[in-house]
Motif scaffolding. Structure first.
Motif, PDB file in Angstrom:
ATOM      1  N   ARG A   1      -4.085  21.754 -13.861  1.00 28.08           N
ATOM      2  CA  ARG A   1      -3.754  21.957 -12.451  1.00 28.08           C
ATOM      3  C   ARG A   1      -5.006  22.166 -11.610  1.00 28.08           C
ATOM      4  NH1 ARG A   1       0.827  20.955  -9.620  1.00 28.08           N
ATOM      5  NH2 ARG A   1       2.479  20.860 -11.135  1.00 28.08           N
ATOM      6  N   ASN A   2      -5.733  23.250 -11.939  1.00 27.00           N
ATOM      7  CA  ASN A   2      -6.757  23.720 -11.005  1.00 27.00           C
ATOM      8  C   ASN A   2      -7.997  22.829 -10.982  1.00 27.00           C
ATOM      9  OD1 ASN A   2      -4.934  25.750 -10.639  1.00 27.00           O
ATOM     10  ND2 ASN A   2      -5.905  27.087 -12.131  1.00 27.00           N
ATOM     11  N   LEU A   3      -8.570  22.596 -12.155  1.00 28.88           N
ATOM     12  CA  LEU A   3      -9.783  21.782 -12.192  1.00 28.88           C
ATOM     13  C   LEU A   3      -9.512  20.378 -11.681  1.00 28.88           C
ATOM     14  CD1 LEU A   3     -11.484  22.819 -15.550  1.00 28.88           C
ATOM     15  CD2 LEU A   3     -12.031  23.503 -13.216  1.00 28.88           C
ATOM     16  N   THR A   4      -8.358  19.851 -12.094  1.00 24.72           N
ATOM     17  CA  THR A   4      -8.069  18.481 -11.703  1.00 24.72           C
ATOM     18  C   THR A   4      -7.856  18.373 -10.212  1.00 24.72           C
ATOM     19  OG1 THR A   4      -7.003  18.284 -13.831  1.00 24.72           O
ATOM     20  CG2 THR A   4      -6.699  16.485 -12.307  1.00 24.72           C
ATOM     21  N   ILE A   5      -7.213  19.362  -9.627  1.00 25.08           N
ATOM     22  CA  ILE A   5      -6.996  19.317  -8.185  1.00 25.08           C
ATOM     23  C   ILE A   5      -8.349  19.345  -7.471  1.00 25.08           C
ATOM     24  CG2 ILE A   5      -6.149  20.672  -6.234  1.00 25.08           C
ATOM     25  CD1 ILE A   5      -3.674  21.279  -7.961  1.00 25.08           C
TER      26      ILE A   5
ATOM     27  N   LEU B   1     -11.170  18.301  -8.707  1.00 23.82           N
ATOM     28  CA  LEU B   1     -11.778  16.990  -8.938  1.00 23.82           C
ATOM     29  C   LEU B   1     -11.195  15.943  -7.988  1.00 23.82           C
ATOM     30  CD1 LEU B   1     -13.478  15.064 -10.892  1.00 23.82           C
ATOM     31  CD2 LEU B   1     -11.306  14.663 -12.038  1.00 23.82           C
ATOM     32  N   LEU B   2      -9.860  15.960  -7.860  1.00 24.03           N
ATOM     33  CA  LEU B   2      -9.208  14.930  -7.051  1.00 24.03           C
ATOM     34  C   LEU B   2      -9.571  15.087  -5.578  1.00 24.03           C
ATOM     35  CD1 LEU B   2      -5.660  14.685  -8.629  1.00 24.03           C
ATOM     36  CD2 LEU B   2      -7.698  13.318  -9.069  1.00 24.03           C
ATOM     37  N   LEU B   3      -9.622  16.339  -5.105  1.00 27.24           N
ATOM     38  CA  LEU B   3      -9.976  16.559  -3.706  1.00 27.24           C
ATOM     39  C   LEU B   3     -11.406  16.092  -3.452  1.00 27.24           C
ATOM     40  CD1 LEU B   3      -8.378  20.057  -3.039  1.00 27.24           C
ATOM     41  CD2 LEU B   3      -7.714  17.866  -2.038  1.00 27.24           C
ATOM     42  N   THR B   4     -12.304  16.397  -4.397  1.00 25.56           N
ATOM     43  CA  THR B   4     -13.695  15.994  -4.220  1.00 25.56           C
ATOM     44  C   THR B   4     -13.816  14.476  -4.186  1.00 25.56           C
ATOM     45  OG1 THR B   4     -14.240  17.927  -5.543  1.00 25.56           O
ATOM     46  CG2 THR B   4     -16.020  16.371  -5.108  1.00 25.56           C
ATOM     47  N   LEU B   5     -13.191  13.821  -5.165  1.00 33.60           N
ATOM     48  CA  LEU B   5     -13.271  12.361  -5.226  1.00 33.60           C
ATOM     49  C   LEU B   5     -12.704  11.737  -3.953  1.00 33.60           C
ATOM     50  CD1 LEU B   5     -12.262  11.502  -8.909  1.00 33.60           C
ATOM     51  CD2 LEU B   5     -14.524  11.458  -7.882  1.00 33.60           C
ATOM     52  N   ALA B   6     -11.544  12.255  -3.521  1.00 40.02           N
ATOM     53  CA  ALA B   6     -10.889  11.673  -2.352  1.00 40.02           C
ATOM     54  C   ALA B   6     -11.754  11.880  -1.114  1.00 40.02           C
ATOM     55  CB  ALA B   6      -9.506  12.288  -2.163  1.00 40.02           C
ATOM     56  N   ALA B   7     -12.347  13.065  -0.979  1.00 43.95           N
ATOM     57  CA  ALA B   7     -13.177  13.342   0.195  1.00 43.95           C
ATOM     58  C   ALA B   7     -14.416  12.457   0.188  1.00 43.95           C
ATOM     59  CB  ALA B   7     -13.578  14.815   0.200  1.00 43.95           C
ATOM     60  N   LEU B   8     -15.084  12.387  -0.965  1.00 39.94           N
ATOM     61  CA  LEU B   8     -16.274  11.532  -1.083  1.00 39.94           C
ATOM     62  C   LEU B   8     -15.917  10.071  -0.850  1.00 39.94           C
ATOM     63  CD1 LEU B   8     -18.494  12.534  -4.133  1.00 39.94           C
ATOM     64  CD2 LEU B   8     -19.153  12.304  -1.737  1.00 39.94           C
ATOM     65  N   GLY B   9     -14.763   9.700  -1.352  1.00 40.79           N
ATOM     66  CA  GLY B   9     -14.351   8.301  -1.255  1.00 40.79           C
ATOM     67  C   GLY B   9     -13.854   7.909   0.122  1.00 40.79           C
ATOM     68  N   GLY B  10     -13.827   8.865   1.046  1.00 41.65           N
ATOM     69  CA  GLY B  10     -13.465   8.535   2.421  1.00 41.65           C
ATOM     70  C   GLY B  10     -11.982   8.517   2.702  1.00 41.65           C
ATOM     71  N   CYS B  11     -11.191   9.191   1.846  1.00 41.26           N
ATOM     72  CA  CYS B  11      -9.749   9.186   2.074  1.00 41.26           C
ATOM     73  C   CYS B  11      -9.356  10.049   3.275  1.00 41.26           C
ATOM     74  CB  CYS B  11      -9.014   9.691   0.836  1.00 41.26           C
ATOM     75  SG  CYS B  11      -9.077   8.539  -0.524  1.00 41.26           S
ATOM     76  N   PHE B  12     -10.093  11.126   3.485  1.00 39.00           N
ATOM     77  CA  PHE B  12      -9.732  12.043   4.581  1.00 39.00           C
ATOM     78  C   PHE B  12     -10.484  11.676   5.860  1.00 39.00           C
ATOM     79  CE2 PHE B  12      -9.734  15.079   0.799  1.00 39.00           C
ATOM     80  CZ  PHE B  12      -8.445  14.715   0.455  1.00 39.00           C
ATOM     81  N   VAL B  13     -11.777  11.520   5.710  1.00 41.62           N
ATOM     82  CA  VAL B  13     -12.645  11.215   6.843  1.00 41.62           C
ATOM     83  C   VAL B  13     -13.339   9.908   6.506  1.00 41.62           C
ATOM     84  CG1 VAL B  13     -14.678  11.970   8.089  1.00 41.62           C
ATOM     85  CG2 VAL B  13     -13.018  13.657   7.284  1.00 41.62           C
ATOM     86  N   PRO B  14     -13.267   8.931   7.405  1.00 42.24           N
ATOM     87  CA  PRO B  14     -13.835   7.629   7.049  1.00 42.24           C
ATOM     88  C   PRO B  14     -15.303   7.743   6.669  1.00 42.24           C
ATOM     89  CG  PRO B  14     -13.176   7.706   9.364  1.00 42.24           C
ATOM     90  CD  PRO B  14     -12.652   8.940   8.725  1.00 42.24           C
ATOM     91  N   ARG B  15     -15.712   6.956   5.682  1.00 42.75           N
ATOM     92  CA  ARG B  15     -17.075   7.068   5.189  1.00 42.75           C
ATOM     93  C   ARG B  15     -18.088   6.661   6.236  1.00 42.75           C
ATOM     94  NH1 ARG B  15     -17.418   3.407   1.304  1.00 42.75           N
ATOM     95  NH2 ARG B  15     -19.487   3.959   0.601  1.00 42.75           N
ATOM     96  N   PHE B  16     -17.705   5.762   7.200  1.00 40.35           N
ATOM     97  CA  PHE B  16     -18.721   5.284   8.133  1.00 40.35           C
ATOM     98  C   PHE B  16     -19.235   6.377   9.060  1.00 40.35           C
ATOM     99  CE2 PHE B  16     -14.749   4.102  10.382  1.00 40.35           C
ATOM    100  CZ  PHE B  16     -14.956   4.729  11.592  1.00 40.35           C
ATOM    101  N   ILE B  17     -18.492   7.468   9.175  1.00 38.80           N
ATOM    102  CA  ILE B  17     -19.039   8.532  10.010  1.00 38.80           C
ATOM    103  C   ILE B  17     -19.816   9.559   9.191  1.00 38.80           C
ATOM    104  CG2 ILE B  17     -17.199   8.260  11.720  1.00 38.80           C
ATOM    105  CD1 ILE B  17     -16.047  10.870  10.795  1.00 38.80           C
ATOM    106  N   MET B  18     -19.914   9.320   7.865  1.00 40.31           N
ATOM    107  CA  MET B  18     -20.673  10.256   7.037  1.00 40.31           C
ATOM    108  C   MET B  18     -22.150   9.865   7.047  1.00 40.31           C
ATOM    109  SD  MET B  18     -18.347  10.465   3.624  1.00 40.31           S
ATOM    110  CE  MET B  18     -16.592  10.715   3.663  1.00 40.31           C
ATOM    111  N   PRO B  19     -23.030  10.826   6.715  1.00 39.67           N
ATOM    112  CA  PRO B  19     -24.446  10.483   6.560  1.00 39.67           C
ATOM    113  C   PRO B  19     -24.623   9.460   5.439  1.00 39.67           C
ATOM    114  CG  PRO B  19     -24.094  12.862   6.387  1.00 39.67           C
ATOM    115  CD  PRO B  19     -22.759  12.238   6.475  1.00 39.67           C
ATOM    116  N   GLN B  20     -25.727   8.718   5.518  1.00 39.91           N
ATOM    117  CA  GLN B  20     -25.945   7.622   4.578  1.00 39.91           C
ATOM    118  C   GLN B  20     -25.865   8.077   3.113  1.00 39.91           C
ATOM    119  OE1 GLN B  20     -26.075   4.580   5.913  1.00 39.91           O
ATOM    120  NE2 GLN B  20     -25.753   3.923   3.795  1.00 39.91           N
ATOM    121  N   ALA B  21     -26.443   9.237   2.818  1.00 42.86           N
ATOM    122  CA  ALA B  21     -26.466   9.699   1.427  1.00 42.86           C
ATOM    123  C   ALA B  21     -25.051   9.919   0.904  1.00 42.86           C
ATOM    124  CB  ALA B  21     -27.259  10.990   1.321  1.00 42.86           C
TER     125      ALA B  21
END
Ligand code: ATP
Ligand code: MG
Lengths: 414, 323
Positions: free
Chosen positions: A333-337, A339-359
């Protein structure tokens, strides 16, 4: 073997649909997010719609007609012409920079020779460029283009007609017999009439700053529907890991291992239902996007199906990997959640990646979410098809394969 | 009944039985099974009786192909492990020590799933489900989710699931664990009825009553070894007519005169208690008390053990079956 896989899959789905929390998580949560976030973030996505447009301008012509054009634009209520930005005179480069940085969404470049072209209406049309963020909606750009085009035409005629008359009178000198006056009148008439039929002396072009070329940006729903769909399909990672751990805890896994059932069949029967749940999720979310939010699904249904299959494969693959690595249901439950939130955020699911810094944008490429989202948006936003999304499909299948192989390698059957 | 109703194609030999020779299973340096020899005849119920950690579940796991072993040979119905594991699996019905069911599914759904895994379909499947539900007496609750069952009912369903495919041998690993005393008798009855379905069973327990009641022969196991295998009656003969435990003052000096007594057969000391095997319990008790009185030894405890498997076990190992 197929009958065994079928039996395993049906059992898994029976257990799944008896778990209301799981069903809610998988099907309703992503949809809820789309509604919430699309309306919450409608403003930034459609910012330019309501406010006065700040229009930075570079005047390379410097002639009277160009000045007049700018003066008339500035007089309009919806437009504020800016020749300087933060105390600096603008040039082409600094203008593009303003737009690429998002300080302004659109700017105007008046070319050298504009005044002459407007007055003479001869030769090739001269290009007037509207430099804009490619993501800027047509609803903003089109009216502005229309306004500028209309102003140019009017200024051109106001300048051209007297100019024409003057030059004719010059040509024929002082001697002006009555018959000649008629000739002049005719000549003026035909010149003006033909020039009305000649193409406009200006050609309005919408261009993107050099650094932002070829990018079409998604609107709120084009971002959120695929974004939260992807976020949602990865929830099966939690469900799959929990299901495996539960079977181990309840001893049913041992019963299955003692049954005449190969490990491959056992694994296939475990994965298939979650893969199907993923496909259903994607279909439902896209259907909801289309029917509830009027999302345009693009022109490549085949492409959408392929992205769906590949994205689901990467989610199921990650499920196997996590199921192989976690040891307790609490971890699942906990670790996976996390992990999933991190991946989704990095992957641009919540906030589009084009507005993120280049790195951050580059880091996002380490997630299947980013590739899947790009593929979805290539189809939904940019109207592309299967050929254009092949790289993304390849990346997703690579993620799926790596996750799956690592997962099977580390999977503990007892 | 032997062999005649054997319907399985996998059965290579006519004489279906289990034969284990010199079985060793190590976990690291510890031997969970340490040289076990066992045979099970067609139609026989063999009890594996032993305390916690004796190696009962490990033996069952090895037989059910779930665990590898380090030495020895195992043949089931003429098939060898681990070579023929895939075929052996079809012959076995397994009742795990832990409940192995899907709690959110109904009884029927659980059975239907496990039946399909064993290749049953359609009418054959529904007939088998009806039959095994009848055997374990759950026909009227079959549609309810398993999590709504009582512990005893879940145990019964757990057993039913192992019978669906008409296994040749059923391995039951402590099927009574966690069953309240009232349900125990009922459950034992159901297990006895299972014998009508499958004649050959191996049954592990640390309860001697169950072993005495259900099993044709009992293997007494401790520390990974088989200490004795026989019918309950024969095992009881090991005790002669009984065993008396004595603790008294000056115990060491008492051993020799005690051994001289007429009704005493043999004697040893363990855990500070004299364990005396006797031919006649009543006579021995009198002789022992008299001897203690003569020698002015104070009796701290004097206990005559009933001749049952518990005392056989105690006699063989010096340990109690219960924790
Ligand atoms: N997976 C394992 N890893 C290490 N040691 C194990 C493992 N399984 C069993 N053992 C050890 O093997 C020995 C025999 O265990 P086993 O479970 O067979 O006992 P048992 O007779 O079934 O006991 P119980 O009555 O508690 O069920 C014990 O000492 C146990 O600690
Ligand atoms: Mg055990």
């Amino acid at each position: 073997m197929w009958l065994q896989i079928k039996a395993l899959a049906i059992k898994e789905l029976q257990i799944f649909i008896r778990d209301p929390a799981a069903v809610l998580l998988v099907f309703l949560l992503p949809l809820g997010f789309v509604v919430l976030m699309s309306y919450a973030l409608a403003e930034p996505f459609a910012e330019q719609r309501s406010r006065q447009i700040h229009l930075p301008v570079v005047d390379l012509d410097g002639g009277p007609l160009a000045s007049k054009l700018l003066a008339e634009l500035d007089q309009m209520e919806a437009i504020a012409v800016e020749r300087r930005f933060q105390g600096q005179d603008l040039n082409r480069k600094s203008l593009e920079h303003l737009i690429a940085e998002g300080d302004r969404s659109i700017g105007l470049v008046l070319p050298a020779g504009l005044s002459r072209a407007l007055r003479s209406r001869a030769g090739d049309p001269i290009a007037v460029e509207l430099v804009s963020d490619p993501a800027l909606g047509d609803q903003v750009v089109e009216p502005l283009l229309g306004t500028i085009r209309g102003l140019c035409e009017r200024l051109s005629f106001q300048a051209f007609t007297p100019d024409r008359v003057d030059s004719l009178f010059e040509r024929f000198g002082g001697s002006m017999p009555a018959i000649a006056l008629d000739g002049i009148r005719n000549k003026v008439r035909t010149d003006v009439l033909t020039s009305l039929q000649t193409p406009s002396p200006v050609r309005l072009m919408r261009v993107a700053p050099a650094s932002m070329q070829h990018v079409v940006r998604p609107d709120a729903f084009q971002q959120n529907v695929p974004g939260y769909t992807l976020f949602g399909i990865f929830w099966i990672v939690v469900l799959l890991a929990e299901s495996v751990l539960r079977e181990k805890r309840d001893g049913t896994f041992r019963r299955l291992l003692a049954a005449p059932l190969s490990r491959g069949v056992l694994l296939a029967g475990k994965l298939l239902p979650y893969y199907l749940v993923n496909l259903i999720q994607i279909a439902l979310m896209l259907a909801a996007g289309r029917l509830i939010f009027g999302l345009d699904l693009g022109s490549s249904p085949g492409g959408l199906v392929l992205v769906g299959l590949a994205a689901s494969a990467s989610a199921t693959g990650l499920g196997v990997l996590v199921a192989a690595l976690v040891r307790t249901e609490a971890q699942a439950r906990n670790l996976t959640i996390l992990l999933l939130l991190t991946l989704a955020a990095l992957g641009g699911c919540f906030v589009p990646r084009f507005i993120m810094p280049q790195a951050m944008q580059s880091a996002g490429l380490a997630t299947p979410h980013a590739w899947a989202l790009d593929a979805f948006q290539d189809i939904l936003v940019r109207g592309q098809g299967v050929v254009e999304i092949l790289p993304e499909l390849g990346a997703l299948m690579a993620f799926a394969a790596v996750f799956f192989l690592l997962g099977v390698w580390r999977f503990r059957f007892d | 009944m032997a062999g005649s109703d054997c319907s399985c194609a996998e059965c290579a030999s006519d004489e279906c039985l289990v034969e284990i020779r010199g079985l060793v299973k190590r976990y690291g340096s510890r031997k969970a099974i340490d040289g076990v020899d066992l045979t099970v005849q067609q139609g026989e119920v063999l009890g594996l009786l032993g305390p916690n950690g004796a190696g009962k579940s490990t033996t069952m796991a090895v037989l059910s192909t779930l665990t590898s072993f380090d030495a020895g040979t195992i043949s089931l119905c003429g098939l060898r492990l681990p070579r023929d594991a895939a075929r052996v699996k079809r012959l076995l019905g397994i009742v795990p020590q832990e409940l192995a069911l899907y709690p959110s599914l109904s009884g029927t759904q659980n059975l239907s799933f496990f039946g399909r895994i064993y290749g049953l379909r359609g009418r054959a499947l529904s007939e088998r489900i009806a039959r095994v539900l009848e055997i374990v007496g759950l026909s009227n609750r079959a549609r309810d989710p398993v999590r709504s069952y009582s512990g005893g009912m879940q145990r019964r369903l757990n057993m039913a699931a192992s019978l669906l495919h008409r296994p040749r041998i059923v391995l039951l690993d402590e099927p009574m664990v966690g069953v309240d005393p009232q349900s125990r008798n009922l459950l034992l009855e159901h297990i006895e009825r299972m014998r009508a379905e499958c004649h050959t069973m191996i049954y592990t327990t640390h309860n001697m009553d169950e072993a005495a009641r259900l099993c044709d022969r009992v293997a007494i196991m401790d520390g990974g070894r088989i200490l004795a295998v026989d019918t309950t009656a024969e095992l009881l003969k090991l005790l002669g007519s009984g065993v008396i435990h004595l603790a008294c003052s000056g115990q060491e000096s008492m051993a020799a005169p005690l051994a001289e007594l007429e009704s005493v057969r043999s004697l040893d000391t363990s855990d500070g208690v004299l364990r005396i095997r006797v031919s006649d319990t009543q006579a021995a008790l009198l002789e022992i008390t008299r001897l203690c009185h003569e020698r002015s030894a104070t009796i701290h405890s004097l206990e005559a053990l009933e001749p049952n498997l518990e005392s056989v076990f105690l006699h063989l190992t010096g340990k109690s079956l219960r924790d």
